[in-house]
Scaffold this motif. Structure first.
Motif, PDB file in Angstrom:
ATOM      1  N   TRP A 142       1.567  -5.489   8.411  1.00 39.71           N
ATOM      2  CA  TRP A 142       0.918  -4.223   8.739  1.00 39.71           C
ATOM      3  C   TRP A 142       0.845  -4.066  10.245  1.00 39.71           C
ATOM      4  O   TRP A 142       0.390  -4.976  10.950  1.00 39.71           O
TER       5      TRP A 142
ATOM      6  N   LYS B 226       1.085   0.329  15.213  1.00 35.34           N
ATOM      7  CA  LYS B 226       2.080   1.302  15.705  1.00 35.34           C
ATOM      8  C   LYS B 226       3.445   0.978  15.108  1.00 35.34           C
ATOM      9  O   LYS B 226       3.708  -0.165  14.763  1.00 35.34           O
ATOM     10  N   GLU B 227       4.316   1.985  15.076  1.00 35.18           N
ATOM     11  CA  GLU B 227       5.668   1.757  14.541  1.00 35.18           C
ATOM     12  C   GLU B 227       6.471   0.818  15.428  1.00 35.18           C
ATOM     13  O   GLU B 227       6.291   0.790  16.651  1.00 35.18           O
TER      14      GLU B 227
ATOM     15  N   HIS C  83       1.203   1.117   9.129  1.00 35.24           N
ATOM     16  CA  HIS C  83       2.664   0.959   9.050  1.00 35.24           C
ATOM     17  C   HIS C  83       2.998  -0.357   8.358  1.00 35.24           C
ATOM     18  O   HIS C  83       2.771  -1.439   8.903  1.00 35.24           O
TER      19      HIS C  83
ATOM     20  N   TYR D  30       5.627  -2.798   6.844  1.00 35.67           N
ATOM     21  CA  TYR D  30       7.053  -3.130   6.995  1.00 35.67           C
ATOM     22  C   TYR D  30       7.567  -4.061   5.902  1.00 35.67           C
ATOM     23  O   TYR D  30       6.814  -4.830   5.315  1.00 35.67           O
TER      24      TYR D  30
ATOM     25  N   GLN E 147       2.225   3.614   5.155  1.00 34.05           N
ATOM     26  CA  GLN E 147       3.550   4.191   5.436  1.00 34.05           C
ATOM     27  C   GLN E 147       4.587   3.077   5.409  1.00 34.05           C
ATOM     28  O   GLN E 147       4.532   2.171   6.236  1.00 34.05           O
TER      29      GLN E 147
ATOM     30  N   HIS F 220       8.061   1.170   5.904  1.00 38.46           N
ATOM     31  CA  HIS F 220       9.229   1.194   6.803  1.00 38.46           C
ATOM     32  C   HIS F 220      10.046  -0.078   6.583  1.00 38.46           C
ATOM     33  O   HIS F 220       9.462  -1.162   6.555  1.00 38.46           O
TER      34      HIS F 220
END
Ligand code: CA
Length: 366
Positions: free
Chosen positions: A163, A166-167, A235, A237, A300, A302
């Motif tokens: 987690w 920021k991206e 975010h 991943y 989100q 990614h």
């Protein structure tokens, strides 16, 4: 048959059976001694899938021995802290523990191969290597130096990649990034400019919330959801390239293992193998619903950018070469596992990948 004759022969049969039981009883008693062991888990009870593997194993052992072989399970911290579970087995304080061997890379990085190493094996391949690729023989040769006899005790499957507040778009975004991550993966991230942090499960959320750290990895949807990271670092991943198939193990004190009657050894090994498969089945069954809930709650998803994956892969190979230079045990296990990995992916790219890739496309077409 006449009733009288039938009764007579039935009675004779009963007498014969009773005689057999009477004769066999002493032998059965000898092969089923009362044995009482204690096991510490490295995990809290709240992680029911991972912690639960010990209870699944202990229940099976008890039932198969009519309650004569009891393994009492304790959560992390009840007898010893979670990260000292292996020490308690090495020094014989406890007969057994359930742990993630890569917690002990500080003692020797060779421990990591029993759990997962960056760009190592997936769960199926890990078990293939352990049971039929010489993996457990090699690992137990190494573990014997720590008075440990080990058997696989569960797998999480491929983990998520953590987690982030920021991206992450480029390798440069990793620079200075403070991430909660352990073991050899932390050393790989250091090579990419990140700053790995060792933080216990319960302390991760406040650290992320305050911004003391920028990112954290834990396990996968089912476990991660409980810790609430999506609220402060949305975010999410994938994949967790440092844990393609993270394996847990039952560590048994070597002398205690040798003292067990052969039938108890067999029952324990069978129960451990059952628990090993059971944990993976639980994760596979529970992760999809947890992932849906997380995305609904704002997570989100990614994929890691290819350049980050490639840089991490390169850094991992550099790290393995560095450690192998002065650690013969590490080199021996590393070389064996990586040779196995090569053949596994030669096979995996055909039927497994072909089938999964088709089914994933078919599902999305509806
Ligand atoms: Ca993890």
């Amino acid at each position: 048959m006449e009733r009288r004759k039938f009764l007579k022969s039935a009675t004779a049969g009963t007498v014969a059976a009773a005689a057999t039981t009477a004769l066999a009883a002493p032998a059965i008693a000898q092969s089923a001694p009362k044995v009482s062991w204690r096991l510490t888990s490295s995990f809290p009870k709240s992680l029911d899938t991972i912690y639960g593997a010990s209870e699944v194993m202990a229940k099976a052992v008890s039932e198969a021995t009519d309650g004569n072989f009891q393994i009492q399970v304790f959560a992390a911290g009840e007898l010893v802290p979670g990260l000292q579970a292996a020490d308690a087995v090495t020094n014989g304080t406890l007969e057994m523990c359930h742990t993630a061997p890569y917690y002990y890379v500080g003692k020797d990085p060779t421990f990591a191969f029993a759990t997962a190493v960056p760009f190592g094996l997936n769960a199926r391949q890990q078990n293939a290597w352990f049971y039929h690729g010489g993996g457990m023989d090699l690992l137990n040769e190494f573990f014997a130096k720590h008075n440990i006899y080990s058997m696989p005790g569960g797998n999480t499957g491929t983990q998520m990649g953590g987690w982030f507040r920021k991206e992450i778009k480029t390798v440069a975004d990793m620079s200075g990034l403070k991430m909660r991550i352990g073991g050899l993966a932390g050393r790989v991230l250091t090579k990419l400019g990140a700053v790995p942090q060792q933080i216990a499960g319960g302390d991760i959320y406040p650290a992320l919330e305050k911004g003391t750290i920028d990112a954290a990895e834990w396990v996968g949807p089912f476990d991660d959801e409980k810790l609430g990271f999506y609220k402060v670092a949305p975010h999410y991943y994938y994949p967790g390239w440092w844990e393609g198939g993270a394996s847990l193990h039952f560590f048994i004190n070597k002398a205690k293992w040798a003292e067990l009657p052969k039938n108890y050894q067999s029952i324990l090994a069978t129960a451990a193998a059952m628990a090993n498969g059971d944990m993976q089945a639980k994760y596979d069954a529970r992760n999809p619903a947890a992932l849906k809930r997380l995305v609904q709650a704002g997570a989100q998803l990614h994929p890691y950018p290819a350049e980050v994956m490639d840089a991490a892969y390169k850094a991992s190979n550099e790290l393995y070469a560095e450690i192998s230079k002065d650690n013969a045990d590490f080199k021996k296990v590393h070389d064996a596992m990586m040779a196995f990995r090569g053949d596994q992916y030669l096979w995996w790219q055909i039927a497994e990948f072909g089938y999964d890739a088709y089914m994933i496309r078919a599902r999305s077409r509806g």
